[in-house]
Design an enzyme around this catalytic site. Structure first.
Site, PDB file in Angstrom:
ATOM      1  N   GLU A   1      13.569  28.700 -17.924  1.00 30.53           N
ATOM      2  CA  GLU A   1      12.377  27.971 -17.469  1.00 30.53           C
ATOM      3  C   GLU A   1      11.242  28.397 -18.378  1.00 30.53           C
ATOM      4  O   GLU A   1      10.807  29.546 -18.331  1.00 30.53           O
ATOM      5  CB  GLU A   1      12.061  28.262 -16.005  1.00 30.53           C
ATOM      6  CG  GLU A   1      11.057  27.275 -15.428  1.00 30.53           C
ATOM      7  CD  GLU A   1       9.781  27.923 -14.978  1.00 30.53           C
ATOM      8  OE1 GLU A   1       8.749  27.719 -15.660  1.00 30.53           O
ATOM      9  OE2 GLU A   1       9.800  28.621 -13.950  1.00 30.53           O
TER      10      GLU A   1
ATOM     11  N   CYS B   1       3.258  28.356 -14.431  1.00 26.37           N
ATOM     12  CA  CYS B   1       3.987  27.472 -15.340  1.00 26.37           C
ATOM     13  C   CYS B   1       3.792  26.007 -14.976  1.00 26.37           C
ATOM     14  O   CYS B   1       3.819  25.134 -15.837  1.00 26.37           O
ATOM     15  CB  CYS B   1       5.467  27.823 -15.325  1.00 26.37           C
ATOM     16  SG  CYS B   1       6.240  27.752 -13.691  1.00 26.37           S
TER      17      CYS B   1
END
Length: 492
Positions: free
Chosen positions: A258, A292
């Site tokens: 990720e 994020c």
């Protein structure tokens, strides 16, 4: 070492659990762990070196097979106990998140809710290994079975921004599915990113050696973590450049990555502006933008652009920043001075690119790391729109129409989280399905996670999916076993 809740708070965070023993590292260097708001030293750790990493991987390899053969209910019960311990120790862990990660109390509460949910979900996933499905065969008297088994040893490298959750979302399911784990937390958050979790699993009854935590410098053990022959899966959460480097070094291993994001939040001409502004403020400034999934770009239809900007700037100006321990604080400190410098350089770069800085402020606080909300008006090509800022900075971009908004949203190498606001949910769904992202939220902020659903990105934002049963695929493998029930005639 503390092993039960009745023994009080956890201690010993100057050591790390390596191959079943809490001890210091052998790299010959130490690192201080400091509070990003006050600058106070929280812990000092003798860092792990490659010898420690070898020991951790050896113990993981030796203990994993027996663990995977244990009844699923045994593994599930460890996960259930861990979830209860996390709930019992919420106040203690919240304090660590405030001191170590600069988290406000609501931010910490969100993270710990997700952490418990992932752990409870992992308990439900423990029975997904050592099961099989049958498949047809073109050959007479042959039975085909495909078994799902644990991958083996999983290497987990986690970041500092949501340290408990972003470590545990890999650690919990990997362990529940019969794997062993070697975890390297970020240097800024060694306690919340790994050591506290290790105490929780130890108290929950996890056998020694199945979870090692190596607190070490990337220059010492970073490459060795992923190049080592033992791990079969590497799970990494962090920046795209580092992720690309890991992909080049791992060899033939499964990757769960990720990576970075450049989240677009699109506001169409029929949007509820009150809701859109609220969602954009949260997406840009929650946890100082160090997420994020953050809304890096707000792309607004020209018909509502001026009204949106006026409301958004007023809302950003009203946000309260300061000590994360104060109940009224909405923005705490940036994690460290290097990150603060990077954010400010990107803001200055955007202004040089032609963006208009309409809201700014100088850093405050004892360490000078509390940066007030920043708002820029500019195009998709200014620095803060091209690059992931990872700070309390919003870039608002005018779109000519819906098609232009979609073009702007997709004009990035990243594809993690995204969102769109419109009063017409069918229109929102159609728009969402054309966005090049792993996740799109209609009439909601880009900052959203759920333990039960697929979490991950497209393009340069990663590989694989975390969450729900999607994570099971990342940490298991399939073994085809065929059974020949009658003698086979071989013809050459």
């Amino acid at each position: 070492m503390a092993r039960t809740a009745t023994q009080g708070t956890y201690t010993g965070f100057d050591r790390m659990p390596i191959a079943g023993e809490w001890r210091t590292g052998t790299a010959g260097r130490s690192r201080q762990n400091t509070d990003p708001y006050t600058g106070d030293v929280l812990t000092e750790t003798e860092l792990a070196g490659t010898e420690d990493l070898d020991e951790a991987y050896h113990a993981a390899r030796e203990t994993q097979q027996e663990w995977s053969r244990r009844p699923a209910e045994d593994r599930a019960e460890v996960m259930r106990r861990a979830a209860r311990i996390l709930a019992d120790r919420e106040a203690e862990l919240t304090g660590w998140l405030q001191r170590e990660a600069g988290a406000t109390r609501p931010r910490a509460a969100m993270e710990l809710t997700l952490t418990r949910a992932v752990t409870e979900r992992a308990a439900e996933q423990a029975d997904r290994i050592n099961t099989w499905v049958s498949a047809d065969s073109d050959m007479k008297d042959k039975e085909n079975r495909v078994y799902r088994t644990a991958a083996g040893v999983v290497a987990v490298i986690s970041p500092w921004n949501f340290p408990v959750h972003l470590s545990n979302r890999s650690v919990a399911p990997a362990l529940a599915l019969g794997n062993a784990v070697v975890l390297k937390p970020a240097g800024d958050t060694p306690v919340t990113g790994g050591l506290f979790l290790a105490k929780v699993y130890e108290e929950a009854g996890l056998p020694p050696g199945l979870l090692s935590v190596v607190v070490g410098s990337g220059s010492d053990i970073g490459d060795a973590m992923v190049e080592h022959a033992t791990p079969r899966v590497v799970s990494f959460t962090g920046s795209t450049p580092v992720g690309r480097g890991i992909a080049a070094k791992t060899g033939i291993k499964k990757l769960a990555l990720e990576l970075g994001g450049n989240g677009p939040l699109v506001v169409l001409d029929d949007a509820d502006l009150e809701q859109a502004v609220a969602g954009a403020l949260y997406g840009n400034y929650f946890h100082q933008g160090q997420v994020c999934m953050a809304t890096n770009r707000v792309i607004v239809h020209s018909a509502v652009y001026d009204a949106f900007v006026e409301r958004f700037v007023a809302g950003a100006r009203a946000l309260r920043h300061g000590d994360p321990r104060d109940a009224g604080t909405q923005l705490g400190p940036v994690i460290n001075a290097k990150q603060l410098d990077s954010i400010r350089e990107k803001v200055a770069g955007a202004v040089e690119d032609g963006a208009e800085l309409v809201l700014t402020g100088e850093p405050t606080g004892p360490t000078g790391q509390v940066l007030p909300p920043q708002v820029l008006l500019g195009g998709n090509d200014v620095t803060t729109a091209r690059e992931e800022v990872f700070g309390p900075v919003a870039t608002v971009i005018r779109a000519d129409d819906e098609e232009d908004a979609l073009r702007l949203a997709n004009d990035t190498e990243y594809g993690l989280s995204s969102g769109v606001y419109t009063r017409d949910t069918d229109r929102g769904l159609r728009f969402a399905l054309r966005m090049q992202a792993g996740m799109t939220h209609v009439n909601d902020t880009t900052v959203h996670d759920d333990a039960h659903i697929a979490f991950g990105g497209e393009k340069a934002s990663g590989l694989g999916r975390f969450g729900g049963d999607w994570i099971v695929d990342e940490f298991t493998t399939h073994h085809w076993v065929s059974l020949q029930h009658a003698p086979r005639e071989f013809r050459y």
